[in-house]
Design a protein around this motif. Structure first.
Motif, PDB file in Angstrom:
ATOM      1  N   MET A   1       0.835  -1.208   0.000  1.00  0.00           N
ATOM      2  CA  MET A   1       0.000   0.000   0.000  1.00  0.00           C
ATOM      3  C   MET A   1       0.865   1.252   0.000  1.00  0.00           C
ATOM      4  O   MET A   1       1.603   1.477  -0.935  1.00  0.00           O
ATOM      5  N   THR A   2       0.828   1.996   0.998  1.00  0.00           N
ATOM      6  CA  THR A   2       1.521   3.258   1.266  1.00  0.00           C
ATOM      7  C   THR A   2       0.611   4.436   1.086  1.00  0.00           C
ATOM      8  O   THR A   2       0.486   5.029   0.003  1.00  0.00           O
ATOM      9  N   ASP A   3      -0.099   4.759   2.139  1.00  0.00           N
ATOM     10  CA  ASP A   3      -0.920   5.963   2.205  1.00  0.00           C
ATOM     11  C   ASP A   3      -0.345   6.787   3.350  1.00  0.00           C
ATOM     12  O   ASP A   3      -0.708   6.603   4.504  1.00  0.00           O
ATOM     13  N   ILE A   4       0.578   7.673   2.997  1.00  0.00           N
ATOM     14  CA  ILE A   4       1.256   8.446   4.036  1.00  0.00           C
ATOM     15  C   ILE A   4       0.274   9.341   4.769  1.00  0.00           C
ATOM     16  O   ILE A   4       0.445   9.645   5.954  1.00  0.00           O
ATOM     17  N   TYR A   5      -0.782   9.748   4.095  1.00  0.00           N
ATOM     18  CA  TYR A   5      -1.791  10.607   4.717  1.00  0.00           C
ATOM     19  C   TYR A   5      -2.475   9.881   5.869  1.00  0.00           C
ATOM     20  O   TYR A   5      -2.723  10.448   6.920  1.00  0.00           O
ATOM     21  N   ARG A   6      -2.785   8.618   5.635  1.00  0.00           N
ATOM     22  CA  ARG A   6      -3.371   7.812   6.701  1.00  0.00           C
ATOM     23  C   ARG A   6      -2.348   7.634   7.831  1.00  0.00           C
ATOM     24  O   ARG A   6      -2.674   7.779   9.012  1.00  0.00           O
ATOM     25  N   ILE A   8       0.170   9.432   8.874  1.00  0.00           N
ATOM     26  CA  ILE A   8       0.497  10.578   9.732  1.00  0.00           C
ATOM     27  C   ILE A   8      -0.737  11.251  10.323  1.00  0.00           C
ATOM     28  O   ILE A   8      -0.609  12.241  11.050  1.00  0.00           O
ATOM     29  N   ALA A   9      -1.905  10.718  10.058  1.00  0.00           N
ATOM     30  CA  ALA A   9      -3.137  11.353  10.557  1.00  0.00           C
ATOM     31  C   ALA A   9      -3.233  11.292  12.077  1.00  0.00           C
ATOM     32  O   ALA A   9      -3.897  12.118  12.698  1.00  0.00           O
ATOM     33  N   ASP A  10      -2.562  10.341  12.681  1.00  0.00           N
ATOM     34  CA  ASP A  10      -2.668  10.162  14.131  1.00  0.00           C
ATOM     35  C   ASP A  10      -1.396  10.613  14.850  1.00  0.00           C
ATOM     36  O   ASP A  10      -0.284  10.261  14.441  1.00  0.00           O
TER      37      ASP A  10
ATOM     38  N   MET B   1     -10.259  25.186  15.646  1.00  0.00           N
ATOM     39  CA  MET B   1      -9.451  23.973  15.667  1.00  0.00           C
ATOM     40  C   MET B   1      -8.235  24.126  14.763  1.00  0.00           C
ATOM     41  O   MET B   1      -7.373  24.915  15.041  1.00  0.00           O
ATOM     42  N   THR B   2      -8.191  23.385  13.723  1.00  0.00           N
ATOM     43  CA  THR B   2      -7.140  23.293  12.712  1.00  0.00           C
ATOM     44  C   THR B   2      -6.251  22.085  12.944  1.00  0.00           C
ATOM     45  O   THR B   2      -5.224  22.141  13.623  1.00  0.00           O
ATOM     46  N   ASP B   3      -6.686  20.984  12.378  1.00  0.00           N
ATOM     47  CA  ASP B   3      -5.899  19.761  12.331  1.00  0.00           C
ATOM     48  C   ASP B   3      -5.713  19.456  10.860  1.00  0.00           C
ATOM     49  O   ASP B   3      -6.551  18.818  10.233  1.00  0.00           O
ATOM     50  N   ILE B   4      -4.593  19.968  10.327  1.00  0.00           N
ATOM     51  CA  ILE B   4      -4.368  19.810   8.884  1.00  0.00           C
ATOM     52  C   ILE B   4      -4.224  18.344   8.524  1.00  0.00           C
ATOM     53  O   ILE B   4      -4.582  17.923   7.426  1.00  0.00           O
ATOM     54  N   TYR B   5      -3.740  17.530   9.453  1.00  0.00           N
ATOM     55  CA  TYR B   5      -3.577  16.100   9.194  1.00  0.00           C
ATOM     56  C   TYR B   5      -4.934  15.447   8.932  1.00  0.00           C
ATOM     57  O   TYR B   5      -5.070  14.619   8.042  1.00  0.00           O
ATOM     58  N   ARG B   6      -5.910  15.821   9.733  1.00  0.00           N
ATOM     59  CA  ARG B   6      -7.257  15.301   9.504  1.00  0.00           C
ATOM     60  C   ARG B   6      -7.784  15.808   8.158  1.00  0.00           C
ATOM     61  O   ARG B   6      -8.352  15.051   7.377  1.00  0.00           O
ATOM     62  N   ALA B   7      -7.562  17.086   7.901  1.00  0.00           N
ATOM     63  CA  ALA B   7      -8.102  17.710   6.689  1.00  0.00           C
ATOM     64  C   ALA B   7      -7.613  17.013   5.428  1.00  0.00           C
ATOM     65  O   ALA B   7      -8.393  16.745   4.514  1.00  0.00           O
ATOM     66  N   ILE B   8      -6.331  16.725   5.377  1.00  0.00           N
ATOM     67  CA  ILE B   8      -5.760  16.179   4.142  1.00  0.00           C
ATOM     68  C   ILE B   8      -5.774  14.655   4.096  1.00  0.00           C
ATOM     69  O   ILE B   8      -5.301  14.064   3.122  1.00  0.00           O
ATOM     70  N   ALA B   9      -6.317  14.033   5.114  1.00  0.00           N
ATOM     71  CA  ALA B   9      -6.312  12.568   5.152  1.00  0.00           C
ATOM     72  C   ALA B   9      -7.181  11.966   4.051  1.00  0.00           C
ATOM     73  O   ALA B   9      -6.961  10.825   3.641  1.00  0.00           O
ATOM     74  N   ASP B  10      -8.154  12.713   3.586  1.00  0.00           N
ATOM     75  CA  ASP B  10      -9.082  12.177   2.590  1.00  0.00           C
ATOM     76  C   ASP B  10      -8.827  12.771   1.202  1.00  0.00           C
ATOM     77  O   ASP B  10      -8.682  13.996   1.063  1.00  0.00           O
ATOM     78  N   PRO B  11      -8.789  11.915   0.163  1.00  0.00           N
ATOM     79  CA  PRO B  11      -8.484  12.374  -1.197  1.00  0.00           C
ATOM     80  C   PRO B  11      -9.499  13.378  -1.742  1.00  0.00           C
ATOM     81  O   PRO B  11      -9.118  14.284  -2.482  1.00  0.00           O
TER      82      PRO B  11
END
Lengths: 107, 107
Positions: A1-6, A8-10, B1-11
């Motif tokens: 896979m490799t979804d870096i967004y997933r 680093i989300a946590d 808030m502002t959690d950019i990681y959450r924001a960009i987690a989804d395509p």
DNA sequence: AAGTCATATAACCATTTGGTTATAAATAAA
DNA sequence: TTTATTTATAACCAAATGGTTATATGACTT
């Protein structure tokens, strides 16, 4: 896979990546750095392995984790291109304007 | 808030951000760019608003969205610091080694 | 005033996420 | 050979995610 967004989300996973950027660590050493349970941390590690950003290897009864630096770098570069482009699109904005894709729209 | 990681987690949200980097768009114009339903897209927009990366304004019966470029830039910078550091920690690795935080550990 | 278009919201659903406790299995140490 | 340590896994839970359909509300059009 490799979804870096997933990956680093946590925040816990980001901290794991930071730790592994300096050193290899066994699972129990990592668990010591957090307040969550061993199975909880193991799940985060599994996600990072699944996304191919870290590798695990068995050493006796220990499980040692290391950062897969090359792939991490590649994936981070892609992220930078995708997300970075959102910022330097002031240029494209101008281009759009000049091409008269009509901003002052009909709606 | 502002959690950019959450924001960009989804395509889908990344694509929204890319679109808004070039132009303002109404909700219906955005919906046209995707295959998902209007309520589904609205939820993504709500998350981006919640994370303060885009702003919405009412214009008659339309709802116009724009990128909050300044905050986006700030948040992206932080991300770059946090994630970028994972990469250039080969230096810190050396430092750690020299300080003898003993890599060749007892386990 | 009626119809149409844009948006909002409710209710629902399946899956994922992030955690827990309890327990099994494997290895190392006493 | 017990015992202790490390890891794995199962079962469970609550909340969040990402989607749907149906319907209400609001604002221009005709």
């Amino acid at each position: 896979m490799t979804d870096i967004y997933r990956a680093i989300a946590d925040p816990t996973r980001r901290k794991i990546l930071t730790l592994l950027s300096r050193n290899e660590y066994t699972q129990s050493e990592l668990v010591d750095q957090f307040t969550i349970s061993q199975p909880a941390l193991k799940k985060h590690l599994s996600i990072l392995v699944e996304e191919d950003l870290i590798a695990e290897r068995k050493d006796g009864r220990y499980c040692v984790y290391r950062l897969k630096r090359d792939n991490f770098k590649d994936q981070y570069k892609k992220l930078q291109q995708e997300i970075g482009s959102v910022l330097d699109n002031k240029l494209k904005k101008l281009k759009t304007y000049l091409e008269g894709e009509s901003d002052g729209e009909s709606h």
